[in-house]
Design a protein around this motif. Structure first.
Motif, PDB file in Angstrom:
ATOM      1  N   LEU A  82      -8.060   9.678 -10.379  1.00 23.33           N
ATOM      2  CA  LEU A  82      -9.137   9.096  -9.571  1.00 23.33           C
ATOM      3  C   LEU A  82     -10.417   9.207 -10.394  1.00 23.33           C
ATOM      4  CD1 LEU A  82      -8.311  11.115  -6.316  1.00 23.33           C
ATOM      5  CD2 LEU A  82      -7.991   8.655  -6.540  1.00 23.33           C
ATOM      6  N   VAL A  83     -11.185   8.116 -10.485  1.00 19.27           N
ATOM      7  CA  VAL A  83     -12.379   8.090 -11.326  1.00 19.27           C
ATOM      8  C   VAL A  83     -13.635   7.977 -10.467  1.00 19.27           C
ATOM      9  CG1 VAL A  83     -13.586   6.859 -13.181  1.00 19.27           C
ATOM     10  CG2 VAL A  83     -11.099   6.882 -13.131  1.00 19.27           C
ATOM     11  N   GLY A  84     -14.612   8.855 -10.708  1.00 21.30           N
ATOM     12  CA  GLY A  84     -15.936   8.711 -10.094  1.00 21.30           C
ATOM     13  C   GLY A  84     -16.874   8.122 -11.138  1.00 21.30           C
ATOM     14  N   TYR A  85     -17.352   6.885 -10.901  1.00 21.64           N
ATOM     15  CA  TYR A  85     -18.098   6.160 -11.924  1.00 21.64           C
ATOM     16  C   TYR A  85     -19.518   5.866 -11.456  1.00 21.64           C
ATOM     17  CZ  TYR A  85     -19.359   2.719 -15.413  1.00 21.64           C
ATOM     18  OH  TYR A  85     -20.000   2.059 -16.424  1.00 21.64           O
ATOM     19  N   PRO A 108      -1.346   5.949 -14.526  1.00 23.97           N
ATOM     20  CA  PRO A 108      -1.950   4.880 -13.727  1.00 23.97           C
ATOM     21  C   PRO A 108      -3.230   5.325 -13.019  1.00 23.97           C
ATOM     22  CG  PRO A 108      -0.099   5.818 -12.543  1.00 23.97           C
ATOM     23  CD  PRO A 108      -0.192   6.564 -13.852  1.00 23.97           C
ATOM     24  N   LEU A 109      -4.086   4.363 -12.728  1.00 19.88           N
ATOM     25  CA  LEU A 109      -5.298   4.602 -11.945  1.00 19.88           C
ATOM     26  C   LEU A 109      -4.927   4.590 -10.464  1.00 19.88           C
ATOM     27  CD1 LEU A 109      -8.450   4.786 -12.063  1.00 19.88           C
ATOM     28  CD2 LEU A 109      -8.464   2.305 -11.799  1.00 19.88           C
ATOM     29  N   LEU A 110      -5.337   5.644  -9.755  1.00 16.92           N
ATOM     30  CA  LEU A 110      -5.046   5.737  -8.321  1.00 16.92           C
ATOM     31  C   LEU A 110      -6.212   5.260  -7.465  1.00 16.92           C
ATOM     32  CD1 LEU A 110      -3.228   9.178  -8.097  1.00 16.92           C
ATOM     33  CD2 LEU A 110      -2.445   7.095  -6.973  1.00 16.92           C
ATOM     34  N   GLY A 111      -7.431   5.402  -7.985  1.00 14.46           N
ATOM     35  CA  GLY A 111      -8.594   5.013  -7.180  1.00 14.46           C
ATOM     36  C   GLY A 111      -9.817   5.755  -7.636  1.00 14.46           C
ATOM     37  N   ASP A 113     -14.377   6.183  -6.958  1.00 16.72           N
ATOM     38  CA  ASP A 113     -15.620   5.815  -6.294  1.00 16.72           C
ATOM     39  C   ASP A 113     -16.596   5.273  -7.334  1.00 16.72           C
ATOM     40  OD1 ASP A 113     -17.396   5.542  -4.161  1.00 16.72           O
ATOM     41  OD2 ASP A 113     -18.189   7.564  -4.353  1.00 16.72           O
ATOM     42  N   THR A 114     -17.409   4.309  -6.924  1.00 17.16           N
ATOM     43  CA  THR A 114     -18.428   3.736  -7.795  1.00 17.16           C
ATOM     44  C   THR A 114     -19.775   3.908  -7.115  1.00 17.16           C
ATOM     45  OG1 THR A 114     -16.804   2.086  -8.438  1.00 17.16           O
ATOM     46  CG2 THR A 114     -19.062   1.653  -9.055  1.00 17.16           C
ATOM     47  N   THR A 126     -10.507  13.148 -11.456  1.00 17.62           N
ATOM     48  CA  THR A 126      -9.479  14.024 -10.891  1.00 17.62           C
ATOM     49  C   THR A 126      -8.139  13.557 -11.422  1.00 17.62           C
ATOM     50  OG1 THR A 126     -10.779  14.341  -8.893  1.00 17.62           O
ATOM     51  CG2 THR A 126      -8.435  14.877  -8.756  1.00 17.62           C
ATOM     52  N   ILE A 128      -3.983  14.146 -11.363  1.00 22.17           N
ATOM     53  CA  ILE A 128      -2.897  14.712 -10.566  1.00 22.17           C
ATOM     54  C   ILE A 128      -1.636  14.656 -11.420  1.00 22.17           C
ATOM     55  CG2 ILE A 128      -1.499  14.418  -8.463  1.00 22.17           C
ATOM     56  CD1 ILE A 128      -4.645  12.697  -8.195  1.00 22.17           C
TER      57      ILE A 128
END
Lengths: 293, 293
Positions: A82-85, A108-111, A113-114, A126, A128
């Protein structure tokens, strides 16, 4: 005490998950439905962890690779991130780096926030992973009598950082694109006492593993391989960002990956988690990189 | 297009986990060993999501509560959280708020990261939950014929924000301490078509749910309950931070929690995900809060 370690001491007073391992480890462990998950979250801050004029593709790579390195040190295989951008300049280059690092490590990218904000900008990640061996290796498993090992040379990232400053992008690669040792971590997991990745400098991370294990680590300063001239050994053992694995195992272990013995775990010596060439070290001050102050 | 939605469009070009649901949802879904995990990550940025002079305990509360609200909208129960913390002023108050929100929602701390940096400071939070009902409700499950519901009044956070500006901390509670509707979400999960929490304003989130579902949502502007004088209805339907649940279900559903019908899902009307009092709305501009740059 101030800064990071003081804050973490205060966090320990909150309701912790048993898998938080008392916040002594780099990752959390969550058992669910017969699987064991390994979870880690790191932030990168402009001006602290990366330079404002650094290629955003390298920043994205580092953001993912450093978290995957935490999974590597637990013998876990990545399940997703999970990426916080934080929006800013040159999103296309950031995405290119993100694509490269995710493809390279089949993650893979799971999701995520931007958000808007900054400067300084900051990013969170994050990761996993699925444990491939239980119990999941921790920082606290070192026992007197074990040998202490590192998987490769220290100081390569420092040399890379200096190359970047000098404008030599190719020679800067070890700093720009750290490599999470995922296959090595999985191979080592079944035979280690303790394991962690070296992110803040060898000596500081040795200190932390010794403290978590309630033991003293006797380290021979001349033993670790370094990627710098011998005159710069002192710096090589203190600079971070190398992401080699530090682990303990039997001195007779038939290790599945190349590694160098750098010392031995001994019985706890009062107030000195580290014996450096036989000299007790009683403070972590100056051993490596920490967010104090 | 620019900013957040453009960036998310670019992210969709990366290798996505099937559980990322095409990045159309607030959470990711990860099936592992017979369990289904629900994962979400949000960032809060000083000056964007919270005020510099706001009580750090309220910031910590909001950081956790907004992520638990995402779990609520999926009918998931919290398993733990990872916190990304940027050191700064008044760590003790931040920790106090963290302790309160974790205790209130019986959610343990799993770990996280502590960094230096800012101002502006930013914080990240990853919440991990266990699905209590599969399939996990999504934004995309709305079908023509369904009724559209909200669980409670909109505009309470806006009223709270204005109270905070006026120095009335008690009346500011709905803004300072949002409530994740965990029990309501779990009760509703088995009977909804689509469900999400309202974080960026009712009309914008209705728009997003309609787009994700490939349908048009016909909404009666006068139907949603509001927590402000009737003269301010327009603002109440556009301001965020309320964290009520928005969902679709049969109009004859015997709902387990109080909710108000605000409209009906109809067949997709070309280019207009939203019909507001019968008028097609063809742009999301001005419908709510978004991080466009």
């Amino acid at each position: 005490m101030s800064g990071e370690s003081a804050f973490i001491d205060l966090l320990r007073g909150l309701p912790l998950h048993p898998g938080a391992r008392g916040l002594d480890d780099d990752t959390a462990v969550l058992e669910l439905g017969g699987e064991t998950l390994v979870l880690t979250h790191d932030m990168l801050v402009e001006g602290v962890h990366f330079l404002s004029d650094q290629d955003p593709a390298d920043v994205a790579w580092k953001l993912v690779a450093t978290n995957l390195s935490d999974l590597a040190a637990k013998g876990a295989e990545p399940a997703g991130v999970l990426v916080g951008y934080m929006l800013g300049a040159d999103e296309a280059r950031f995405l290119e780096g993100l694509r490269e690092v995710l493809a390279t490590y089949d993650t893979p990218l799971l999701g995520g926030d931007t958000v808007s904000g900054g400067p300084p900008r900051s990013f969170g990640l994050t990761a996993i992973g699925r444990a491939t061996h239980v119990p999941v290796p921790s920082r606290s498993g070192a026992r007197p009598g074990d040998a202490i090992y590192v998987t490769g040379p220290l100081g390569a990232a420092l040399a890379g950082f200096e190359a970047l400053q000098a404008g030599d992008d190719a020679a800067a690669l070890p700093y720009r694109r750290p490599v999470p040792l995922l296959a090595e971590g999985r191979a080592l997991a079944p035979m280690v006492g303790a394991m962690m990745d070296i992110s803040d400098g060898l000596l500081l991370d040795v200190w932390r593993m010794a403290q978590a294990s309630g033991a003293t680590f006797a380290v021979d300063r001349s033993a670790p391989p370094i990627a710098l001239p011998e005159t710069r050994r002192c710096e090589a053992l203190r600079w971070g960002d190398d992401y080699q694995l530090l682990f303990t195992a039997s001195e007779r272990a038939d290790l599945p990956v190349p590694a160098t013995t750098i010392g031995r775990v001994v019985a706890p010596l009062d107030g000195a988690p580290l014996l450096l060439d036989g000299e007790p070290v009683r403070s972590s001050e100056g051993l490596g990189y920490s967010h104090e102050g």
